[in-house]
Design an enzyme around this catalytic site. Structure first.
Site, short mmCIF file in Angstrom:
data_model
loop_
_atom_site.label_atom_id
_atom_site.label_comp_id
_atom_site.label_asym_id
_atom_site.label_seq_id
_atom_site.Cartn_x
_atom_site.Cartn_y
_atom_site.Cartn_z
CD GLN A 8 0.75 6.55 1.52
OE1 GLN A 8 0.44 5.85 1.00
NE2 GLN A 8 1.97 6.94 1.96
CG ASP A 19 0.91 -1.11 3.54
OD1 ASP A 19 1.87 -0.99 2.62
OD2 ASP A 19 0.46 -0.07 3.90
CE LYS A 57 1.52 4.05 -2.01
NZ LYS A 57 1.69 4.14 -0.80
N1 GUN Z 1 4.16 5.59 4.04
C1 GUN Z 1 5.46 5.34 3.52
N2 GUN Z 1 5.93 4.01 3.23
C2 GUN Z 1 4.64 3.68 3.40
C3 GUN Z 1 4.32 2.32 3.02
O1 GUN Z 1 5.04 1.32 2.57
N3 GUN Z 1 2.94 2.03 3.25
C4 GUN Z 1 2.04 2.82 3.90
N4 GUN Z 1 0.78 2.47 4.06
N5 GUN Z 1 2.53 3.90 4.00
C5 GUN Z 1 3.59 4.19 3.81
#
Ligand code: GUN
Length: 309
Positions: A97, A120, A53
């Site tokens: 996360q 998100d 990211k």
């Molecule tokens: N962990 C796995 N997929 C995701 C996601 O889409 N967002 C977040 N914040 N954590 C994740």
């Protein structure tokens, strides 16, 4: 039947190029989208996701902040960081996360994020906006699925869509988005009676149940669009041979790395039966990060009062 590829790698690159162009234009006006990613603990896969990211932010000309907290950090420490980022004008998107360490109240953490910065789309405010069909930040993987379908010229309106899996991250929001696009939507799951028959109804089938190669030919209506959200790491040699055959390049990859990635859809049985499919890897996966960048730009646009279509 020819089974056409829904190419997530290509489409995500196209979206990222559009976002990089927009970010270049904004820079001249002194605006740079900013994303903060918070990671608690040392979940190995999470570190890989977070790094990717941050790298993508740099490619698109965004600012990024990576905030690492130790596995034994308390929830108050995390809430304090979120509070600080909520008030930071250089940060337009905040992502915590997941999964959080066991025992940490995920709901409480997600609700602490300013909904305008909730890239998100997990905050109840944005979940509600999605359910009522109002503009808001939409979860990245479902938004990516919609972009893939639209940019591949696949009609959604009036068609029967079946979403297999009811998670808050993928299944439920994907069903909502498809409904908003005027599909007739069925949301099913592991306890649905006669799953193959329900899935066979689908013109568009989205598999997001997290079970390796569970969707076999009997789940797929000939000619259907099959979107595979699963990312399962296969570590058993016999299973690799069973799914891909003795001669497949996957065998070689498996010997080299000790694992290979497989979706929720049986990779051999979808070919020749579906009309369209998303490969794993290279399908839905790359779309998720592109849509995170999209959401960060969209949040920045709203916060700065810039136009966003
Ligand atoms: N962990 C796995 N997929 C995701 C996601 O889409 N967002 C977040 N914040 N954590 C994740």
């Amino acid at each position: 039947m020819e089974t056409k590829l829904l190419d997530g790698k290509r489409i995500s690159a196209e979206i990222k190029a559009e976002l990089a162009g927009r970010s270049e234009l904004w820079k001249r006006r002194g605006i740079q989208p900013g994303l903060a990613v918070l990671l608690v603990g040392d979940h190995p896969a999470s570190h890989v996701y977070v790094s990717s990211k941050v790298k993508t932010c740099a490619e698109l000309g965004y600012v990024s902040r990576k905030i690492l907290l130790p596995a034994d950090a308390g929830i108050d420490e995390l809430l304090g960081e979120i509070e600080r980022l909520n008030g930071d004008d250089a940060v337009h998107g905040i992502l915590v996360q997941l999964p959080l360490p066991a025992g940490m109240d995920t709901e409480k953490v997600l609700q602490a994020i300013d909904p305008r910065k909730d890239v998100d789309g997990f905050h109840p405010f944005n979940v509600g906006r999605l359910c009522s069909g109002s503009p808001g930040l939409v979860p990245c993987t479902p938004a990516g699925i919609l972009q893939m379908l639209k940019r591949s010229g696949i009609a959604i309106q009036g068609r029967r869509a079946v979403v297999l899996g009811r998670s808050n991250i993928v299944g439920k929001p994907t069903a909502m988005l498809l409904l908003q696009e005027h599909a007739t939507v069925t949301l099913c799951h592991s306890r649905t009676r006669d799953l193959p028959a329900v899935c066979r109804e689908a013109d568009i089938l989205v598999a997001a149940i997290g079970r390796t190669a569970m969707v076999t030919a009997d789940f797929i209506r000939p000619g259907a669009v099959v979107v595979d959200v699963g990312i399962n790491s296969l570590r058993d040699r016999e299973e690799v041979v069973r799914l891909f055959g003795e001669e497949s390049p996957r065998r070689e990859e498996f010997s080299r790395k000790g694992y290979t990635l497989v979706g929720d859809v049986h990779p051999a049985e979808v070919l020749g039966r579906a009309g369209w499919f998303t490969p794993v890897p290279g399908g839905v996966g790359p779309m998720t990060i592109a849509m995170l960048m999209w959401n960060t730009a969209e949040a920045a646009a709203r916060i700065h009062g810039l136009p966003w279509e």
